[in-house]
Each structure stands twice: as structure tokens, then as C-alpha cells.
Design an enzyme around this catalytic site. Structure first.
Site, PDB file in Angstrom:
ATOM      1  N   ASP A 305      12.668  10.347  23.540  1.00 61.00           N
ATOM      2  CA  ASP A 305      13.616  10.097  22.455  1.00 61.00           C
ATOM      3  C   ASP A 305      14.738   9.235  23.043  1.00 61.00           C
ATOM      4  OD1 ASP A 305      15.297  10.400  20.069  1.00 61.00           O
ATOM      5  OD2 ASP A 305      14.070  12.143  19.587  1.00 61.00           O
ATOM      6  N   HIS A 339      13.631   6.077  22.625  1.00 66.88           N
ATOM      7  CA  HIS A 339      13.912   5.537  21.292  1.00 66.88           C
ATOM      8  C   HIS A 339      15.053   4.529  21.334  1.00 66.88           C
ATOM      9  CE1 HIS A 339      11.864   8.992  18.828  1.00 66.88           C
ATOM     10  NE2 HIS A 339      11.061   8.377  19.672  1.00 66.88           N
TER      11      HIS A 339
END
Length: 514
Positions: A305, A339
């Protein structure tokens, strides 16, 4: 004979010195150099120091083979160290299986080379307690590495802390190759629903109580124990601590976020390897939440992430807390998968200010520089300085401001979902309106990027006063600016494969292009 004796004695002393653990490598002068170079008034961040006492966990019965739990041995060593006035707890070479560990004041946890600390996935070892997760108050399981209101603490050395997160995290079938998916099911058991694996039926049940994606809303306290497997902890969670050093070690495979300092002061992250599988749900690298005076230097991130992320609480609970993240220096870091390489938000309701990012490299992150929020947050992100970032192989935006963030990763949301939020009637400006302003981004290079730059501000609170200077990006698509006021584009060279280099929507005001 006397000469020979002296030579043997000297050799023995040299051998002893060579084997002596080197507890400290970070020099105060190096931290001072980084803080003095900040574009704002950065307070001095002191490197913690510790008394010359050692407590070896082997003396307390720790099993170095990873068969028997070493929790009691490690915790007893920490407790006796702090009671003695502080020192260093040594984890020697070996494999140590353990439950949660609580670090206490004036203790340095030092891991020798070839040591690995594996946190058991036995739920009985993890108590449920009141906590914050993703910026709002809830209940979670005890974090494997935790500290509360401790001062002068450190985790250093050369070892690895493994959170055993594959036993905790839900897993989407779409993120695995067929062979990997079958192997995971065979090894882990669990239950599958709508092509998502859960560790057990209780974890699946908890989804029905979630108004927010990861935070169940439960009014019957007895149900918390029922859904315990869903309450994934972050690997390292320090709350209200001061004078912290994390250096040299590897943190990996966390159940949720990897490193989460919250409401801490004077924090140094140095020479860390922070890793999670790319498919890990909520597998952030480091989330600095409502902290001040922070240095992140020479760290490597490869996570599932956001990698290096600034936060300060979510919506009303975050505004009520009212503690910004401020005075942060991020220097000489590399990010592989994530991310976002460097990220602000989306939980930024207490504000983020005075942050400098320099000399960073992002290789294959979903987005390079990512600023995100949405209506309802409130808070102000301001005085952000980014200088010297190289990025390559970015499948989405090199630089993204998204004030219509919907909770999904870049590239996962459909155009229809985004359009629905953007077409909603703009509310009046209030304490719930997030603001991003006074941001300088310069000396950035990017190659093989899908879209170079995308600004998507709110019509009621446009992105304000951003300077883009000395930027060179080759991308499939150029730069698109919406809902922005006060934009300076100075020596920005974008080479798109298709379309125009710059698109300025009618909602962009006060633009200066040099």
C-alpha cells in the site's frame, strides 16, 4: 616468552572487540545536517543514548530455534532493563517465536546479524484494546511491537521482525496467480467468499459490521471477541512516545500497516528495510500520524500500500484530536512497489505541515507523489517541499492531487465512480473541507509513466499555490489540471506519447507558465 604473551593478549583483545556488538551507528552530526537543511525551522532531533548495561535474552531462557515461545524471556529482559535504569536488550543470532512485545523507557532492543523474530499468529496471545485505525477510534488486537508513553527507546541492529501477516490479512484472488492461490488455500485453510480469502468465518462476519472498509461498528461489546481475527494489528505501534530510534533492521509481513508511530515526538527512522507482499491488504510501509520532529533517512520500502505516508486522523475524530504531523524530513529513500512513493493523506484531518522530501527514488510505485483527501476530512496540508525525486515505471500518475479520493488504490476505481463524486453538488466551505496549499515540487525526473501529472481539486476549495519547477517527465499522457488556484509552472518539460503536454481546465485560475 613475555613478547609472545603480550601478542596473544593483544590478539585476544582484538578478537573480543571484533565480536562486541556495535550498538550505535547513527551520528548526531548526520541528523543535525539533515534537520539544518530543511526549508523550515526544524527543531533538533536528538539521537537516543543508553547506559552501558546489557541484558541478553538467552540468559532468560529464550529458545533460539523458533519452537518454543520466547515472549516471556524477551519481555522479562526488557522489564529488568528499564527497572535497572536502562540499557540494551540483546537478541542474538537465532529464530525466536514470540507474542506481542512491549518496549519501555530507556531500552534499546538490539538484534544481532542472522536473527529473526517471528510473531505468532495464535490469536490467544493478542488482547483486544481501544485503539485508532485508519484515523478513527475503534478496537484492535495488540500490536506485535508496541510502546505507550515511553521515552528514549530504540530498535536497532541487523535482525528481521516478521509479523506473520499472511495469516491475518484478507486476500483477493485477483492478486494471485492460480498456483499461488491454491497453495495459499491449502496451507492457510480459511474461507473464501466472492473470490476473497478470509482467515476464518469470523473475519468474514466482521465485514457486515463495517460502515468503513476496515473499521467495524459494533455496539455489543461481546461481539469484539467474536470478530477478533478481523482486528488486524499494525506490526509496530508506538503511541505518545518521545526520542525514538529505529535503525538497521527489517520490518516485514505485517498484519496491517507496518510501522505506525502516533502522537510521537523526536523520531528517527534510519537504514531500515520495510517490506510487505505487494498484494497485502493495508500493507503500508510507514504511517507517521500526528507526530512532530521526524527524520526518515536512507530507508528502503517495498510494500502493498502507501510507502512513506503522512497522516493526522480522519474526519471529526481527527479534527477533535487536533494534532498535526509537522516538521518531517524524508531524505535518501528508495521505494519499489507501493500505492504511492511519498503520500499525504487521506486521513489528514488534524493537518500536515512543514515536510521536506529530498533525494528519493521510486521504482514501480502505483503513483509517485500522491496527495489525497475527500470531503468530510477538514484539515490543512501546507508547506510541503519536494526536491530531487526520480521515478520510473509508474503505472498511473507521477504526481497526483486527488481531492475526490474514494478509498481505492490508483487505477482501481472506475471512471463512473469518480464522476459520481465529482458531479455531486459542492457544499459550502466548512470545517469539513480539506485544503492543500503552499507546496513546492522541483527537480523531478520521471520515465515510463502513464500520466505525468493530475490535479483534481475541490470546486469549493481549490488546490492553492503550487510551484512546479525543473521537472522532466516522459509519459503516455501529459498533465491535466483542474480546480487549481495559483499555479506556477517553471521549466517543466513533459513529453507525452499521445495528446498535449498540458491541459488546463477552465477551473484553473492564476496560472504562470515560464
Amino acid at each position: 616468552m613475555r613478547k609472545m604473551t603480550l601478542l596473544l593478549l593483544a590478539a585476544a583483545l582484538l578478537s573480543a572487540c571484533a565480536k562486541a556488538p556495535q550498538f550505535q551507528t547513527t551520528k548526531q552530526s548526520e541528523i543535525n545536517r539533515l534537520t539544518k537543511a530543511a526549508c523550515f525551522d526544524m527543531p533538533k532531533v536528538k539521537v537516543p543514548s543508553f547506559p552501558n548495561r546489557t541484558f541478553n535474552i538467552m540468559s532468560y531462557g529464550a529458545d533460539p530455534t523458533g519452537v518454543a515461545l520466547a515472549t516471556e524471556a524477551i519481555q522479562t529482559a526488557i522489564d529488568q532493563c528499564t527497572e535497572a535504569g536502562g540499557g540494551t536488550v540483546i537478541i542474538p543470532e537465532g529464530i525466536y517465536l514470540t507474542g506481542p512485545i512491549t518496549l519501555k523507557s530507556n531500552v534499546r532492543l538490539f538484534t544481532e546479524r542472522n536473527s529473526v523474530i517471528i510473531f505468532s499468529h495464535d490469536l490467544d496471545l493478542y488482547e483486544i484494546y481501544d485503539e485508532w485505525f485508519e484515523g478513527i477510534p475503534t478496537k484492535r488486537c495488540t500490536s506485535p511491537l508496541n510502546a505507550l508513553d515511553a521515552e528514549n527507546i530504540a530498535i536497532t541492529g541487523h535482525g528481521t521482525f516478521n509479523g506473520n501477516g499472511d495469516w491475518w490479512r484478507p486476500l483477493k484472488k485477483s492478486k494471485m496467480a492460480p498456483g499461488q492461490w491454491k497453495k495459499h488455500l491449502k496451507e492457510k485453510g480459511g474461507i473464501v467468499d466472492n473470490d476473497i480469502w478470509y482467515p476464518d468465518s469470523a473475519s468474514l462476519l466482521a465485514q457486515s459490521y463495517c460502515l468503513d472498509q476496515n473499521v467495524p461498528v459494533i455496539t455489543d461489546d461481546s461481539l469484539w471477541q467474536v470478530v477478533k481475527s478481523f482486528l488486524r494489528p499494525v506490526l509496530l505501534h508506538f503511541v505518545g512516545c518521545k526520542n525514538i530510534l529505529l535503525e538497521g533492521v527489517t520490518f516485514e509481513n505485517s498484519p496491517a500497516w507496518n510501522l505506525h508511530p502516533m502522537c510521537c515526538e523526536n523520531l528517527i527512522l534510519r537504514d531500515l528495510n520495510v517490506r510487505n507482499p505487494w498484494y497485502s491488504q493495508n500493507g503500508d510501509g510507514v504511517d507517521v500520524e500526528s507526530c512532530k520532529n521526524v527524520v526518515i533517512s536512507r530507508c528502503s520500502f517495498d510494500v502493498g500500500d502507501d510507502a512513506i505516508c503522512m497522516k493526522s486522523g480522519k474526519d471529526k475524530p481527527g479534527r477533535d484530536r487536533g494534532i498535526p504531523t509537522e516538521n518531517v524530513v524524508v531524505d535518501d529513500c528508495v521505494v519499489y512497489h507501493g500505492h504511492g512513493g511519498f503520500v499525504c493523506g487521506s486521513e489528514m484531518s488534524g493537518g500536515i505541515k512543514n515536510v521536506q522530501v529530498s533525494n528519493n527514488l521510486y521504482i514501480g510505485t502505483d503513483v509517485g507523489l500522491r496527495f489525497k483527501s475527500t470531503r468530510g476530512r477538514g484539515g490543512v496540508v501546507e508547506n510541503i517541499y519536494i526536491n530531487g525525486v526520480n521515478m520510473v515505471n509508474i503505472p498511473n500518475e507521477g504526481l497526483l492531487f486527488d481531492l475526490f479520493y474514494g478509498g481505492k488504490g490508483a487505477g482501481e476505481e472506475t471512471e463512473e465512480e469518480l464522476a459520481a463524486r465529482m458531479n455531486a453538488e459542492a457544499p459550502a466551505v466548512s470545517e469539513e473541507t480539506p485544503a492543500f496549499k503552499n507546496i513546492v515540487i522541483e527537480n523531478v525526473k520521471g520515465s515510463n509513466i502513464k500520466r505525468a501529472i493530475y490535479f483534481n481539486g475541490l470546486p469549493e476549495m481549490k488546490i492553492q499555490n503550487v510551484i512546479l519547477r525543473n521537472i522532466a517527465i516522459s509519459a503516455t499522457e501529459g498533465a491535466l489540471f483542474r480546480q487549481t488556484n495559483g499555479l506556477i509552472i517553471d521549466n517543466v518539460d513533459i513529453k507525452p506519447a499521445i495528446g498535449e503536454a498540458f491541459q488546463l481546465a477552465p477551473t484553473v485560475e492564476n496560472v504562470q507558465i515560464n
